[in-house]
Write a protein that holds these residues in place. Structure first.
Motif, PDB file in Angstrom:
ATOM      1  N   GLU A   8       0.841  -1.193   0.000  1.00  0.00           N
ATOM      2  CA  GLU A   8       0.000   0.000   0.000  1.00  0.00           C
ATOM      3  C   GLU A   8       0.875   1.241   0.000  1.00  0.00           C
ATOM      4  O   GLU A   8       1.942   1.260   0.619  1.00  0.00           O
ATOM      5  N   LEU A   9       0.434   2.269  -0.707  1.00  0.00           N
ATOM      6  CA  LEU A   9       1.133   3.554  -0.753  1.00  0.00           C
ATOM      7  C   LEU A   9       0.163   4.664  -0.370  1.00  0.00           C
ATOM      8  O   LEU A   9      -0.992   4.682  -0.814  1.00  0.00           O
ATOM      9  N   TYR A  10       0.653   5.582   0.461  1.00  0.00           N
ATOM     10  CA  TYR A  10      -0.134   6.726   0.906  1.00  0.00           C
ATOM     11  C   TYR A  10       0.639   8.017   0.619  1.00  0.00           C
ATOM     12  O   TYR A  10       1.882   8.042   0.731  1.00  0.00           O
ATOM     13  N   HIS A  11      -0.086   9.059   0.289  1.00  0.00           N
ATOM     14  CA  HIS A  11       0.522  10.392   0.227  1.00  0.00           C
ATOM     15  C   HIS A  11       0.073  11.153   1.466  1.00  0.00           C
ATOM     16  O   HIS A  11      -1.124  11.286   1.725  1.00  0.00           O
ATOM     17  N   VAL A  12       1.039  11.626   2.243  1.00  0.00           N
ATOM     18  CA  VAL A  12       0.762  12.322   3.499  1.00  0.00           C
ATOM     19  C   VAL A  12       1.116  13.796   3.343  1.00  0.00           C
ATOM     20  O   VAL A  12       2.191  14.136   2.829  1.00  0.00           O
ATOM     21  N   ALA A  13       0.215  14.656   3.778  1.00  0.00           N
ATOM     22  CA  ALA A  13       0.455  16.103   3.788  1.00  0.00           C
ATOM     23  C   ALA A  13       0.070  16.628   5.165  1.00  0.00           C
ATOM     24  O   ALA A  13      -1.119  16.802   5.467  1.00  0.00           O
ATOM     25  N   TYR A  14       1.067  16.856   6.010  1.00  0.00           N
ATOM     26  CA  TYR A  14       0.832  17.284   7.385  1.00  0.00           C
ATOM     27  C   TYR A  14       1.074  18.784   7.488  1.00  0.00           C
ATOM     28  O   TYR A  14       2.173  19.266   7.191  1.00  0.00           O
ATOM     29  N   PRO A  15       0.074  19.574   7.887  1.00  0.00           N
ATOM     30  CA  PRO A  15       0.219  21.036   7.886  1.00  0.00           C
ATOM     31  C   PRO A  15       1.212  21.531   8.940  1.00  0.00           C
ATOM     32  O   PRO A  15       1.257  21.014  10.064  1.00  0.00           O
ATOM     33  N   LEU A  16       1.996  22.541   8.573  1.00  0.00           N
ATOM     34  CA  LEU A  16       2.926  23.194   9.493  1.00  0.00           C
ATOM     35  C   LEU A  16       2.234  24.367  10.169  1.00  0.00           C
ATOM     36  O   LEU A  16       1.321  24.985   9.611  1.00  0.00           O
ATOM     37  N   GLN A  17       2.682  24.700  11.383  1.00  0.00           N
ATOM     38  CA  GLN A  17       2.070  25.797  12.124  1.00  0.00           C
ATOM     39  C   GLN A  17       2.284  27.139  11.440  1.00  0.00           C
ATOM     40  O   GLN A  17       1.447  28.042  11.536  1.00  0.00           O
ATOM     41  N   SER A  18       3.403  27.274  10.762  1.00  0.00           N
ATOM     42  CA  SER A  18       3.719  28.495  10.017  1.00  0.00           C
ATOM     43  C   SER A  18       4.588  28.099   8.835  1.00  0.00           C
ATOM     44  O   SER A  18       5.191  27.024   8.832  1.00  0.00           O
ATOM     45  N   PRO A  19       4.665  28.919   7.795  1.00  0.00           N
ATOM     46  CA  PRO A  19       5.464  28.559   6.617  1.00  0.00           C
ATOM     47  C   PRO A  19       6.937  28.332   6.958  1.00  0.00           C
ATOM     48  O   PRO A  19       7.545  29.089   7.713  1.00  0.00           O
ATOM     49  N   PHE A  20       7.478  27.271   6.396  1.00  0.00           N
ATOM     50  CA  PHE A  20       8.891  26.939   6.540  1.00  0.00           C
ATOM     51  C   PHE A  20       9.588  27.292   5.233  1.00  0.00           C
ATOM     52  O   PHE A  20       9.149  26.876   4.161  1.00  0.00           O
ATOM     53  N   ARG A  21      10.661  28.051   5.312  1.00  0.00           N
ATOM     54  CA  ARG A  21      11.387  28.513   4.124  1.00  0.00           C
ATOM     55  C   ARG A  21      12.756  27.844   4.073  1.00  0.00           C
ATOM     56  O   ARG A  21      13.745  28.397   4.557  1.00  0.00           O
ATOM     57  N   PRO A  22      12.832  26.657   3.497  1.00  0.00           N
ATOM     58  CA  PRO A  22      14.094  25.914   3.494  1.00  0.00           C
ATOM     59  C   PRO A  22      15.182  26.650   2.723  1.00  0.00           C
ATOM     60  O   PRO A  22      14.936  27.163   1.631  1.00  0.00           O
ATOM     61  N   SER A  23      16.354  26.678   3.283  1.00  0.00           N
ATOM     62  CA  SER A  23      17.470  27.383   2.647  1.00  0.00           C
ATOM     63  C   SER A  23      17.799  26.793   1.287  1.00  0.00           C
ATOM     64  O   SER A  23      18.275  27.499   0.393  1.00  0.00           O
ATOM     65  N   TRP A  24      17.535  25.491   1.127  1.00  0.00           N
ATOM     66  CA  TRP A  24      17.927  24.801  -0.111  1.00  0.00           C
ATOM     67  C   TRP A  24      16.948  25.040  -1.271  1.00  0.00           C
ATOM     68  O   TRP A  24      17.228  24.655  -2.388  1.00  0.00           O
ATOM     69  N   ILE A  25      15.795  25.661  -1.000  1.00  0.00           N
ATOM     70  CA  ILE A  25      14.848  26.025  -2.066  1.00  0.00           C
ATOM     71  C   ILE A  25      14.496  27.494  -1.887  1.00  0.00           C
ATOM     72  O   ILE A  25      13.436  27.826  -1.337  1.00  0.00           O
ATOM     73  N   PRO A  26      15.356  28.412  -2.319  1.00  0.00           N
ATOM     74  CA  PRO A  26      15.084  29.842  -2.114  1.00  0.00           C
ATOM     75  C   PRO A  26      13.728  30.249  -2.696  1.00  0.00           C
ATOM     76  O   PRO A  26      13.341  29.815  -3.779  1.00  0.00           O
ATOM     77  N   GLY A  27      13.006  31.064  -1.923  1.00  0.00           N
ATOM     78  CA  GLY A  27      11.732  31.591  -2.385  1.00  0.00           C
ATOM     79  C   GLY A  27      10.557  30.662  -2.218  1.00  0.00           C
ATOM     80  O   GLY A  27       9.445  30.983  -2.655  1.00  0.00           O
ATOM     81  N   TYR A  28      10.750  29.511  -1.568  1.00  0.00           N
ATOM     82  CA  TYR A  28       9.685  28.508  -1.467  1.00  0.00           C
ATOM     83  C   TYR A  28       9.171  28.413  -0.038  1.00  0.00           C
ATOM     84  O   TYR A  28       9.833  27.834   0.826  1.00  0.00           O
ATOM     85  N   PRO A  29       7.984  28.968   0.265  1.00  0.00           N
ATOM     86  CA  PRO A  29       7.405  28.814   1.604  1.00  0.00           C
ATOM     87  C   PRO A  29       6.667  27.481   1.713  1.00  0.00           C
ATOM     88  O   PRO A  29       5.585  27.306   1.158  1.00  0.00           O
ATOM     89  N   GLN A  30       7.262  26.532   2.402  1.00  0.00           N
ATOM     90  CA  GLN A  30       6.672  25.203   2.548  1.00  0.00           C
ATOM     91  C   GLN A  30       5.628  25.246   3.652  1.00  0.00           C
ATOM     92  O   GLN A  30       5.916  25.638   4.788  1.00  0.00           O
ATOM     93  N   THR A  31       4.416  24.820   3.363  1.00  0.00           N
ATOM     94  CA  THR A  31       3.321  24.885   4.333  1.00  0.00           C
ATOM     95  C   THR A  31       2.925  23.522   4.877  1.00  0.00           C
ATOM     96  O   THR A  31       2.096  23.439   5.773  1.00  0.00           O
ATOM     97  N   GLU A  32       3.489  22.458   4.319  1.00  0.00           N
ATOM     98  CA  GLU A  32       3.158  21.102   4.757  1.00  0.00           C
ATOM     99  C   GLU A  32       4.416  20.231   4.755  1.00  0.00           C
ATOM    100  O   GLU A  32       5.338  20.467   3.967  1.00  0.00           O
ATOM    101  N   ASN A  33       4.426  19.248   5.617  1.00  0.00           N
ATOM    102  CA  ASN A  33       5.419  18.181   5.557  1.00  0.00           C
ATOM    103  C   ASN A  33       4.821  17.085   4.687  1.00  0.00           C
ATOM    104  O   ASN A  33       3.892  16.397   5.096  1.00  0.00           O
TER     105      ASN A  33
END
Length: 410
Positions: A8-33
């Motif tokens: 079985e395969l699942y796609h998981v999208a867990y919401p973050l409390q606030s946007p995460f801006r990873p240094s390795w993807i400039p300009g990308y506010p990540q809102t979910e894990n």
């Protein structure tokens, strides 16, 4: 023989409390894990789990391919699992993150954690706080002080500016504030440059040498990924030049053959393969052996999710230097917190004073919170022995399906 009866395969999208801006993807506010979750079930009811980070639903068709390669397989035959994943890669699909699920099964059958199955003892693992965003010098100092109060005695900063002086200013500020109390390491995130949203700096050997020299003068513990991951000649030259260890190796999807070559050329002083990306547990074990033989250090990358952390925690127990080595502990509040990172696990990997007790549960050492999985996950593939057989008959015809089944059994 314990065979695979269902996948079985699942796609998981867990919401973050606030946007995460990873240094390795400039300009990308990540809102979910986001990650894809694999569940392998054997004919005697043993479950193996693993997970691979995801940006979206890019693996939407993986289930059909995976079921053809894995259903009916001996779930404890790791060599055969590795071979099947190699065959899948011929189509351009490198999915090393799948393999740890089979170690999970193998260790559960033995009734021990994976690290004990591999001959390691239990105990505690020392951690370093791994930040994920680029911040101002003052904000970074405040962050370092917070991690120190939590018990961490080492921290890794992220630098990712076009201006060398801006990168150095952040390091200088943190070293001045906590350098007498904490080890300070720096990650330049140059190994795998991402420009999908905004442009990103690109270091050359000259800049990497200048920065390594400056870090050495400041007493930085190590410098991570200061050059592109395939700049093998430049990496070897930088490692020879540098007065502090040069580290890297987290996303070398070429796996063991590429990392073996890099060890032989001494591209890094510290090798940091993440088994989720770099060949699974089996190939990483050989990387550990090669590092030991070459007198080089091993400590894995862990910045994926709670399951990826669990996989590499087991390997750190096997191959890490318990006396002096440190394991990466991703934490970047208020966005990338421990509950968000570990999302659907019943028990998050919570540290105690900058250390973590190795799990004693069989397998990879975690349990899935099925209620959280139902809330945040979507199953996108499910296949068993019967459905695979029916599909073969429908697509190939009864006679050809029988021929295929006979060949498999033989």
């Amino acid at each position: 023989m314990t065979t695979v009866s269902r996948i079985e395969l699942y796609h998981v999208a867990y919401p973050l409390q606030s946007p995460f801006r990873p240094s390795w993807i400039p300009g990308y506010p990540q809102t979910e894990n986001r990650f894809d979750l694999l569940r392998v079930i054997t004919d005697d009811g043993i479950e193996g789990w693993s997970a691979g980070p995801a940006l979206g639903r890019e693996r939407g068709g993986l289930g059909e391919l995976l079921s053809q390669y894995m259903i009916g397989l001996d779930a404890t035959d790791i060599d055969l699992v590795q071979q099947r994943l190699r065959e899948m890669s011929y189509l351009g699909l490198r999915n090393h993150w799948i393999e740890p699920a089979f170690w999970d099964i193998k260790a559960k059958l033995a009734g021990v954690p994976v690290y004990r199955l591999l001959g390691a003892e239990g105990g505690r693992i020392r951690l370093y706080a791994s930040t994920g965003e680029v911040r101002s010098p003052q904000a970074r100092v405040e962050e370092a002080e917070a991690r120190y109060q939590e018990g961490f005695r080492a921290i890794k900063l992220r630098v990712h500016d076009f201006d060398e002086s801006a990168d150095l200013a952040q390091v200088e500020a943190v070293v001045a504030a906590v350098g007498d109390r904490m080890k300070v390491a720096v990650d330049a995130n140059q190994a795998w440059r991402v420009t999908t949203i905004a442009d990103a700096p690109l270091w050359d050997l000259a800049r990497a040498k200048r920065f390594a020299d400056a870090c050495a003068d400041l007493g930085v513990a190590w410098l991570e990924e200061p050059l592109p991951m395939d700049a093998y000649d430049d990496l070897a030259e930088l490692t020879r030049h540098s007065r502090i260890p040069i580290a890297g190796g987290e996303l070398h999807t070429g796996g063991l053959p590429e990392l073996r070559m890099m060890i032989e050329r001494r591209c890094y002083s510290y090798f940091q393969p993440d088994a989720v990306f770099t060949g699974g547990i089996a190939q990483t074990l050989e990387v550990i052996r090669l590092c030991r033989a070459a007198g080089l250090s091993y400590t894995p990358h862990t910045w994926t999710n709670g399951i990826g952390f669990a996989v590499n925690l087991q390997l750190m127990a096997v191959g890490g230097d318990r006396a002096h080595g440190l394991l990466e502990y991703p934490i970047n509040p208020p966005s990338w917190t421990v509950p968000a990172r570990d999302a659907i696990l019943t028990t998050p990997w919570t540290h105690q004073g900058g250390e973590l007790e190795l799990p004693t549960a069989p397998g990879l050492g975690f349990d899935i919170d099925h209620q959280a999985l139902r809330r945040h996950g979507t199953r996108f593939a499910s296949a068993g022995k019967f459905s695979v057989a029916v599909k073969a008959i429908r697509e190939k015809g009864f006679r050809t399906a029988l021929e295929i089944n006979k060949a498999r059994r033989s």
